[in-house]
Design an enzyme around this catalytic site. Structure first.
Site, short mmCIF file in Angstrom:
data_model
loop_
_atom_site.label_atom_id
_atom_site.label_comp_id
_atom_site.label_asym_id
_atom_site.label_seq_id
_atom_site.Cartn_x
_atom_site.Cartn_y
_atom_site.Cartn_z
N SER A 140 0.80 -1.22 0.00
CA SER A 140 0.00 0.00 0.00
C SER A 140 0.83 1.27 0.00
O SER A 140 0.35 2.32 -0.40
CB SER A 140 -0.95 -0.01 1.20
OG SER A 140 -0.24 -0.19 2.40
N HIS B 172 -5.37 -3.67 -2.21
CA HIS B 172 -5.09 -2.73 -3.30
C HIS B 172 -5.01 -3.42 -4.66
O HIS B 172 -4.66 -2.78 -5.65
CB HIS B 172 -3.80 -1.96 -3.03
CG HIS B 172 -3.95 -1.03 -1.88
ND1 HIS B 172 -4.47 0.23 -2.00
CD2 HIS B 172 -3.69 -1.21 -0.55
CE1 HIS B 172 -4.52 0.81 -0.82
NE2 HIS B 172 -4.05 -0.04 0.07
N LYS C 62 -12.03 0.04 -0.94
CA LYS C 62 -11.12 0.77 -1.84
C LYS C 62 -11.75 0.78 -3.25
O LYS C 62 -12.67 1.53 -3.47
CB LYS C 62 -9.74 0.17 -1.75
CG LYS C 62 -9.24 0.25 -0.29
CD LYS C 62 -7.82 -0.06 -0.09
CE LYS C 62 -7.46 -0.22 1.38
NZ LYS C 62 -7.65 0.99 2.18
C1 LIG Z 1 -3.00 -3.78 2.49
C2 LIG Z 1 -4.22 -3.34 3.26
N1 LIG Z 1 -4.90 -4.25 3.95
C3 LIG Z 1 -6.00 -3.91 4.65
C4 LIG Z 1 -6.44 -2.61 4.71
C5 LIG Z 1 -7.65 -2.27 5.52
O1 LIG Z 1 -8.78 -2.20 4.72
P1 LIG Z 1 -10.05 -1.38 5.21
O2 LIG Z 1 -9.80 0.05 4.89
O3 LIG Z 1 -11.18 -2.00 4.46
O4 LIG Z 1 -10.16 -1.62 6.69
C6 LIG Z 1 -5.76 -1.63 4.01
C7 LIG Z 1 -6.24 -0.22 4.05
O5 LIG Z 1 -5.53 0.71 4.23
C8 LIG Z 1 -4.61 -1.99 3.27
O6 LIG Z 1 -3.91 -1.06 2.60
#
Ligand SMILES: Cc1ncc(COP(=O)(O)O)c(C=O)c1O
Length: 382
Positions: free
Chosen positions: A194, A222, A253
């Site tokens: 991310s 992502h 997202k």
């Molecule tokens: C790699 C990754 N996993 C999980 C999440 C968490 O997802 P959510 O925003 O749906 O809680 C994010 C969000 O920033 C992320 O970048």
């Protein structure tokens, strides 16, 4: 008897906040007073939004808005309970069936967020007899999921398949407590990282895991809606269907709404329903959220041109930034880091770009702002 008045016991917070401000690490919240979108009103100014994860513009897509409205009319505003008591609605199960078909897995279970999907699944399937092997740059929710597990963990250097193999070989040779073989070795990686936007070397990770009898878990937060056919994610992108035991996804997202999910076997879903604590002890998604997510998956399938446009914009934006003299790191995806040095410079750069608030002809106007602010701060020679 008179009670003694104590000083504010939370006074340390002021000191810590002052220190964050001193180090330029304090992040104020910027407030949006319009819908999310390529152009949004933020802190009272109309600006181009390059920072959201709304990859395909689905946060404000007419089909999702309509699906949410219809669901509110039919099912009301809230689900009213946790899933295991009275909060499982037909919409939740419909969404899970659609997601399982989309991901090509036996079953899916949804969570309130991607974060809770990770903190739910990892401690559910791992314990003292197991070992978690995790990429050094995995997301905070994976790290917290590991912290909630009783399993020991080892970290391998970011995206380094050779180092991963060494850790796996060592784990198999040594075993766990009292030298017994581990019940499960779980290799965990983001599908797309991310911060830097690079793609995990999944084929090598899967091969290494298979060689040492480990299972692989990929967090595709992502990658969903971005990689693979119709945005099916990194497993589809690399043609690894059936070889990755657990795929975590987010509905927050590219899907444009809110939530997360775990895709895998029926047994995995059944066990998560019994044991995953965020699933068991926190109320399920409101009907409008589930319905809008369901519609988003249909949009992925029926409007693939949105994904094509995302990639065309990505290629153009990155190549123009590079042409202007910016360093965009190792990203292979729409996440486009712009390396400007220390965090103070990054903050200044971001603030000045905001001041240069661009609102029309999106990418062209934002590239112009990058160019002038980059020159002004001596970051590019352009
Ligand atoms: C790699 C990754 N996993 C999980 C999440 C968490 O997802 P959510 O925003 O749906 O809680 C994010 C969000 O920033 C992320 O970048």
């Amino acid at each position: 008897m008179a009670t003694t008045r104590h000083e504010n016991p939370l006074a340390f917070l002021d000191e810590e906040l002052a220190e964050l401000r001193r180090q330029n690490l304090y992040r104020p919240l910027r407030v949006m007073s319009s819908a999310q979108g390529p152009v949004a009103t933020v802190d009272g100014r109309e600006v181009i939004s390059l920072s959201s994860n709304d990859y395909l513009g689905l946060t404000h897509h007419p089909r999702l808005r309509q699906a949410a409205l219809d669901a509110v009319r039919q099912f009301g505003a809230g689900s009213g309970a946790v899933r295991t008591i009275a909060g499982t609605m037909s919409l939740h199960e419909e969404l899970e069936d659609e997601l399982a078909r989309f991901k090509g897995t036996e079953a899916v279970l949804t969570f309130q967020s991607g974060f809770t999907a990770n903190t739910g699944v990892i401690p559910t399937i791992t314990g003292e007899a197991d070992l978690i092997v995790s990429d050094g740059l995995n997301h905070a929710s994976i790290i917290d999921g590991m912290r909630l597990s009783k399993a020991p963990r080892v970290i391998y250097p970011h995206a380094d398949v050779g180092a991963l193999r060494e850790k796996l070989a060592e784990a198999r040779a040594k075993g766990g407590a009292e030298g017994k073989p581990h019940r499960l070795i779980l290799v965990v990686t983001d599908g797309v990282f991310s911060m830097d936007g690079d793609i995990a070397p999944l084929p090598g990770i899967v091969e290494a895991a298979e060689e040492f009898g480990a299972a692989v878990m990929v967090d595709d937060a992502h990658a969903s809606g971005v990689l693979g056919k119709n945005g099916r994610g990194s497993v589809d992108h690399f043609g690894l269907h059936g070889r990755v035991a657990i795929q975590v996804g987010t509905l927050s997202k590219a899907v444009g709404v809110l939530g997360g999910y775990v895709a895998g076997s029926q047994a995995l879903r059944d066990m998560l329903i019994q044991r995953a604590r965020p699933f068991l002890f926190s109320t399920s998604a409101p009907p409008a959220v589930a319905a809008a997510c369901l519609e988003a998956i249909r949009v992925f399938l029926e409007e693939p041109e949105l994904i094509d446009r995302l990639w065309a914009n990505t290629r153009r934006f990155k190549s123009e930034l590079r042409r202007l003299g910016f360093d965009t790191g190792v990203s292979e995806t729409p996440i486009t880091p712009v390396m400007v040095g220390d965090s103070a410079t990054a903050q200044r750069f971001s603030n000045r770009l905001f001041d240069a608030g661009v609102f029309a002809q999106m990418l062209d106007r934002s590239l112009t702002a990058f160019d002038s602010v980059g020159r002004e701060l001596g970051l590019t020679t352009g």
